[in-house]
Design a protein around this motif. Sequence first.
Motif, PDB file in Angstrom:
ATOM      1  N   ALA A  22       0.815  -1.220   0.000  1.00  0.00           N
ATOM      2  CA  ALA A  22       0.000   0.000   0.000  1.00  0.00           C
ATOM      3  C   ALA A  22       0.844   1.263   0.000  1.00  0.00           C
ATOM      4  N   SER A  23       2.073   1.172   0.478  1.00  0.00           N
ATOM      5  CA  SER A  23       2.929   2.350   0.559  1.00  0.00           C
ATOM      6  C   SER A  23       3.255   2.872  -0.831  1.00  0.00           C
ATOM      7  N   PRO A  24       3.184   4.183  -1.039  1.00  0.00           N
ATOM      8  CA  PRO A  24       3.511   4.720  -2.371  1.00  0.00           C
ATOM      9  C   PRO A  24       4.967   4.519  -2.762  1.00  0.00           C
ATOM     10  N   ASN A  25       5.829   4.256  -1.791  1.00  0.00           N
ATOM     11  CA  ASN A  25       7.229   3.989  -2.137  1.00  0.00           C
ATOM     12  C   ASN A  25       7.698   2.616  -1.671  1.00  0.00           C
ATOM     13  N   GLY A  26       6.763   1.723  -1.382  1.00  0.00           N
ATOM     14  CA  GLY A  26       7.122   0.351  -1.059  1.00  0.00           C
ATOM     15  C   GLY A  26       7.514  -0.403  -2.316  1.00  0.00           C
ATOM     16  N   THR A  27       8.467  -1.321  -2.190  1.00  0.00           N
ATOM     17  CA  THR A  27       8.933  -2.095  -3.339  1.00  0.00           C
ATOM     18  C   THR A  27       9.057  -3.568  -2.967  1.00  0.00           C
ATOM     19  N   ILE A  28       9.265  -4.373  -3.970  1.00  0.00           N
ATOM     20  CA  ILE A  28       9.457  -5.812  -3.781  1.00  0.00           C
ATOM     21  C   ILE A  28      10.580  -6.107  -2.792  1.00  0.00           C
ATOM     22  N   ALA A 248      20.340 -18.965 -24.858  1.00  0.00           N
ATOM     23  CA  ALA A 248      21.268 -17.855 -25.105  1.00  0.00           C
ATOM     24  C   ALA A 248      21.183 -16.756 -24.061  1.00  0.00           C
ATOM     25  N   ALA A 249      19.997 -16.472 -23.515  1.00  0.00           N
ATOM     26  CA  ALA A 249      19.845 -15.347 -22.599  1.00  0.00           C
ATOM     27  C   ALA A 249      18.695 -15.600 -21.645  1.00  0.00           C
ATOM     28  N   MET A 250      18.824 -15.050 -20.439  1.00  0.00           N
ATOM     29  CA  MET A 250      17.784 -15.190 -19.424  1.00  0.00           C
ATOM     30  C   MET A 250      17.573 -13.869 -18.702  1.00  0.00           C
ATOM     31  N   ALA A 251      16.366 -13.680 -18.188  1.00  0.00           N
ATOM     32  CA  ALA A 251      16.051 -12.484 -17.415  1.00  0.00           C
ATOM     33  C   ALA A 251      15.050 -12.858 -16.332  1.00  0.00           C
ATOM     34  N   LEU A 252      15.391 -12.526 -15.095  1.00  0.00           N
ATOM     35  CA  LEU A 252      14.505 -12.760 -13.958  1.00  0.00           C
ATOM     36  C   LEU A 252      13.844 -11.453 -13.564  1.00  0.00           C
ATOM     37  N   PHE A 253      12.515 -11.464 -13.498  1.00  0.00           N
ATOM     38  CA  PHE A 253      11.751 -10.291 -13.077  1.00  0.00           C
ATOM     39  C   PHE A 253      11.002 -10.612 -11.784  1.00  0.00           C
ATOM     40  N   GLY A 254      10.974  -9.636 -10.883  1.00  0.00           N
ATOM     41  CA  GLY A 254      10.107  -9.701  -9.724  1.00  0.00           C
ATOM     42  C   GLY A 254       8.932  -8.763  -9.931  1.00  0.00           C
ATOM     43  N   MET A 255       7.863  -8.964  -9.162  1.00  0.00           N
ATOM     44  CA  MET A 255       6.657  -8.149  -9.325  1.00  0.00           C
ATOM     45  C   MET A 255       6.075  -7.811  -7.964  1.00  0.00           C
ATOM     46  N   ASP A 256       5.561  -6.576  -7.851  1.00  0.00           N
ATOM     47  CA  ASP A 256       4.753  -6.221  -6.693  1.00  0.00           C
ATOM     48  C   ASP A 256       3.496  -5.531  -7.205  1.00  0.00           C
ATOM     49  N   SER A 257       2.799  -4.818  -6.334  1.00  0.00           N
ATOM     50  CA  SER A 257       1.526  -4.218  -6.729  1.00  0.00           C
ATOM     51  C   SER A 257       1.700  -3.011  -7.637  1.00  0.00           C
ATOM     52  N   LYS A 258       2.918  -2.533  -7.812  1.00  0.00           N
ATOM     53  CA  LYS A 258       3.140  -1.297  -8.550  1.00  0.00           C
ATOM     54  C   LYS A 258       3.795  -1.501  -9.909  1.00  0.00           C
ATOM     55  N   ARG A 259       4.750  -2.446  -9.978  1.00  0.00           N
ATOM     56  CA  ARG A 259       5.526  -2.594 -11.204  1.00  0.00           C
ATOM     57  C   ARG A 259       6.282  -3.920 -11.192  1.00  0.00           C
ATOM     58  N   ALA A 289       3.202  -7.263 -19.324  1.00  0.00           N
ATOM     59  CA  ALA A 289       2.063  -6.384 -19.581  1.00  0.00           C
ATOM     60  C   ALA A 289       0.766  -7.176 -19.607  1.00  0.00           C
ATOM     61  N   ARG A 290       0.795  -8.354 -20.211  1.00  0.00           N
ATOM     62  CA  ARG A 290      -0.415  -9.185 -20.249  1.00  0.00           C
ATOM     63  C   ARG A 290      -0.783  -9.711 -18.863  1.00  0.00           C
ATOM     64  N   ALA A 291       0.169  -9.704 -17.948  1.00  0.00           N
ATOM     65  CA  ALA A 291      -0.108 -10.094 -16.560  1.00  0.00           C
ATOM     66  C   ALA A 291      -0.557  -8.911 -15.711  1.00  0.00           C
ATOM     67  N   GLY A 292      -0.672  -7.726 -16.322  1.00  0.00           N
ATOM     68  CA  GLY A 292      -1.195  -6.570 -15.604  1.00  0.00           C
ATOM     69  C   GLY A 292      -0.166  -5.549 -15.183  1.00  0.00           C
ATOM     70  N   MET A 293       1.112  -5.781 -15.473  1.00  0.00           N
ATOM     71  CA  MET A 293       2.134  -4.806 -15.116  1.00  0.00           C
ATOM     72  C   MET A 293       2.076  -3.616 -16.082  1.00  0.00           C
ATOM     73  N   THR A 294       2.270  -2.416 -15.560  1.00  0.00           N
ATOM     74  CA  THR A 294       2.213  -1.209 -16.391  1.00  0.00           C
ATOM     75  C   THR A 294       3.578  -0.579 -16.618  1.00  0.00           C
ATOM     76  N   GLU A 295       4.576  -0.945 -15.809  1.00  0.00           N
ATOM     77  CA  GLU A 295       5.923  -0.421 -16.000  1.00  0.00           C
ATOM     78  C   GLU A 295       6.925  -1.397 -15.407  1.00  0.00           C
ATOM     79  N   VAL A 296       8.165  -1.250 -15.828  1.00  0.00           N
ATOM     80  CA  VAL A 296       9.222  -2.118 -15.315  1.00  0.00           C
ATOM     81  C   VAL A 296      10.398  -1.251 -14.891  1.00  0.00           C
ATOM     82  N   ASP A 297      10.893  -1.527 -13.695  1.00  0.00           N
ATOM     83  CA  ASP A 297      12.103  -0.888 -13.192  1.00  0.00           C
ATOM     84  C   ASP A 297      13.282  -1.720 -13.679  1.00  0.00           C
ATOM     85  N   LEU A 298      14.110  -1.125 -14.525  1.00  0.00           N
ATOM     86  CA  LEU A 298      15.265  -1.843 -15.067  1.00  0.00           C
ATOM     87  C   LEU A 298      16.401  -1.925 -14.055  1.00  0.00           C
TER      88      LEU A 298
END
Length: 335
Positions: A22-28, A248-259, A289-298
Amino acid sequence: MTTRYRLEETTPGPQWDAFVEASPNGTIFSLSAYLAAVRQPSRLYWCLNGNERRAAVAVTESADGSCAVLHDFVIHNGILFAPPANKQNRSTVLSERFEIAVDVAAALSRRYARVELALSPQVADIRPFLWHNYGRDDAPHYAAEVRYTAYASLEGFAQAAAPEDVPLFPEISYSRRQEVRKALKTGVRTTEDATPEDLSAFYALTMGRQGITVEAERLDELRDLAAAVLAGGFGRLFATRTPEGELAAMALFGMDSKRAYYLFGAGDPHLRNTPCGTAVLWDAFGELARAGMTEVDLEGVNSPRRGWFKLSFGADILPYYQLVKDGPEPPSAEA
């Protein structure tokens, strides 16, 4: 100065995670399951006004608990503000958060001989830390270092039939656009069938190509963290293969309620000239995006090589602050 806000130690769990989300600056990086998978002790606090939770604080600690220290895998921590209360206008919110930060800066300085924090980009006002023990030469101060991350918008990815349908596509670099098109044309495939062990092994290869040797313990920690976010349902591991089927390549992403967060990326150095390194991120953006994420923190553009690659995806740069207080408070200041 009268202290209005106090810290009270708490434990990880559903109540804590609900506050972080719920925090506006909370992160995974402050969620219970994420911190549990990091091989560093953590400590969590409510910041109370009376009995009301107006903020929270998350830190990672040294082994003996005497210092709050940074950890490579915990990109942001520190203060997590509560959402604005009813009828609070912007001026009131900013004033309250300033007062909270003043008391948090002082409380952490009393509790820890050394304090290291990495605030989220949404915490813009660090004056309370910079002004701690203002004008005193006999007491410690906080110093700030500006760091940078980059956010990429996922607008349009979920509905796009072609790369050109995505608003971000014209904003990425020419070479990146060419790689996206080449991946589609040649039949590069991105799936989610790789394992945390694969990621750990590829990460070692990627760092090795840059002349960096990663200790076995840190590789094991990366593997276990990847496994934890996948098992917890708040992570996805994407793997891209050449048309011949070579991983050849892999990428691990985490998700929370914001991004979403680009936690780790790695690739086979022998296949770095293929479009797979680009495709794994571009294809992941679509799935996220299809899972509902609107932005990604690189997640960090703080070295020339990594900064160039991530910013070539058309992301916006955001600053954030790392804070360090070195030295204990004098006896008169201790509570």
